[in-house]
Write a protein that holds these residues in place. Sequence first.
Motif, short mmCIF file in Angstrom:
data_model
loop_
_atom_site.label_atom_id
_atom_site.label_comp_id
_atom_site.label_asym_id
_atom_site.label_seq_id
_atom_site.Cartn_x
_atom_site.Cartn_y
_atom_site.Cartn_z
N PRO A 88 0.82 -1.27 0.03
CA PRO A 88 0.00 -0.05 -0.12
C PRO A 88 0.99 1.10 -0.26
O PRO A 88 1.85 1.34 0.71
N LYS A 89 0.61 2.30 -0.71
CA LYS A 89 1.24 3.32 -0.81
C LYS A 89 1.72 3.97 0.57
O LYS A 89 2.69 4.62 0.66
N SER A 90 0.76 3.83 1.54
CA SER A 90 1.17 4.27 2.85
C SER A 90 2.29 3.57 3.53
O SER A 90 3.00 4.41 4.45
N ASP A 91 2.72 2.36 2.94
CA ASP A 91 3.83 1.56 3.61
C ASP A 91 5.02 1.74 2.67
O ASP A 91 5.97 1.12 2.94
N TYR A 92 5.09 2.47 1.61
CA TYR A 92 6.33 2.92 0.51
C TYR A 92 7.50 3.34 1.77
O TYR A 92 7.39 4.11 2.44
N VAL A 93 8.56 2.65 1.29
CA VAL A 93 9.91 3.53 1.74
C VAL A 93 10.88 3.31 0.60
O VAL A 93 10.86 2.49 -0.28
N ASN A 94 11.19 4.44 0.54
CA ASN A 94 12.34 4.90 -0.64
C ASN A 94 13.43 5.48 -0.50
O ASN A 94 13.40 6.77 -0.41
N PHE A 95 14.42 4.87 -0.09
CA PHE A 95 15.64 5.46 0.30
C PHE A 95 16.59 5.64 -0.83
O PHE A 95 17.68 6.30 -0.74
N HIS A 96 16.34 5.15 -1.92
CA HIS A 96 17.13 5.21 -3.08
C HIS A 96 16.34 5.10 -4.42
O HIS A 96 15.28 4.29 -4.42
N PRO A 97 16.32 5.87 -5.24
CA PRO A 97 15.52 6.11 -6.38
C PRO A 97 15.36 4.97 -7.46
O PRO A 97 14.69 4.75 -8.21
N HIS A 98 16.66 4.31 -7.23
CA HIS A 98 17.04 3.11 -8.28
C HIS A 98 17.10 1.71 -7.59
O HIS A 98 17.99 1.14 -8.14
N CYS A 99 16.27 1.38 -6.68
CA CYS A 99 16.36 0.15 -5.94
C CYS A 99 15.00 -0.66 -6.22
O CYS A 99 13.92 -0.16 -6.03
N LEU A 100 15.17 -1.86 -6.17
CA LEU A 100 14.12 -2.91 -6.25
C LEU A 100 14.27 -4.02 -5.16
O LEU A 100 15.50 -4.23 -5.03
N HIS A 101 13.25 -4.72 -4.67
CA HIS A 101 13.46 -5.89 -3.86
C HIS A 101 12.86 -7.16 -4.40
O HIS A 101 12.13 -7.01 -4.99
N LEU A 102 13.76 -7.98 -3.92
CA LEU A 102 13.08 -9.41 -3.99
C LEU A 102 12.64 -10.14 -2.59
O LEU A 102 13.63 -9.72 -1.73
N TRP A 103 11.66 -10.93 -2.46
CA TRP A 103 11.18 -11.38 -1.20
C TRP A 103 10.82 -12.77 -1.19
O TRP A 103 10.28 -13.30 -2.41
N ARG A 104 11.14 -13.45 -0.13
CA ARG A 104 10.62 -14.74 -0.08
C ARG A 104 10.39 -15.20 1.27
O ARG A 104 10.94 -15.06 2.25
#
Length: 127
Positions: A88-104
């Motif tokens: 949800p947009k209210s949970d966005y965290v953006n410390f770096h404009p060119h970073c993506l994440h993978l999760w498991r």
Amino acid sequence: MTFHAPEKYRVTEGRLGSDASFGNNGYFRVKLRRGRHEFFVNVIAGEGEGWEHVSVSRPHQTPDWEIMCAVKALFWDPEDAVMQLHPPKSDYVNFHPHCLHLWRPIGCAIPLPPSWMVGPKRIEEIP
């Protein structure tokens, strides 16, 4: 199904330096190749609180699908399902404009839709 750190890319010096005693947690500078061009991506990996996670960044360009697939292949096995999340947009965290994440998530399978909902696996399967 295994989460594993590619030790040859681990950064061992400096503020984010670690060694194999940190397990899968650490900073990794991964060298990739596209055609004749070599470049690096920065990866911070960790596991804990029920999750395996990598963040993937480049200084001036957001990683694309091919880069994310290459990083996934370094940290997980081919048959492991991992995901990128759009919270949800209210949970966005953006410390770096060119970073993506993978999760498991640890200890439970990621639900997957049937592959036919994405499309045919082979061109011959198109009606």
